[in-house]
Design a protein around this motif. Structure first.
Motif: not given
Length: 69
Positions: A38-62
């Motif tokens: 739920e609270n990933p390390p800062e080093g993964l922030a870019d990957d998580v943001r990419q996941a939000v962008i790529l989610c076709p259902a918009q089921a992820i947000w930050l």
């Protein structure tokens, strides 16, 4: 950064897992997103943001925490 997922919106595309496997997984039976961190390390922030962008259902947000970009 706090990651929030809505399993009811998820369409099991798996884009989140491909983008950030340390943070997201999928249920074996139906492929619906499972949040691993739920609270990933800062080093993964870019990957998580990419996941939000790529989610076709918009089921992820930050929710960005104070002092984060």
């Amino acid at each position: 950064m706090k990651v929030i997922v809505d399993q009811n919106k998820c369409v099991a595309s798996g884009q989140c897992v491909l983008s950030a496997p340390e943070v997201f997984d999928q249920r074996e039976e139906d492929g619906i997103v499972v949040l691993r961190a739920e609270n990933p390390p800062e080093g993964l922030a870019d990957d998580v943001r990419q996941a939000v962008i790529l989610c076709p259902a918009q089921a992820i947000w930050l929710e960005e925490q104070e002092g984060e970009q």
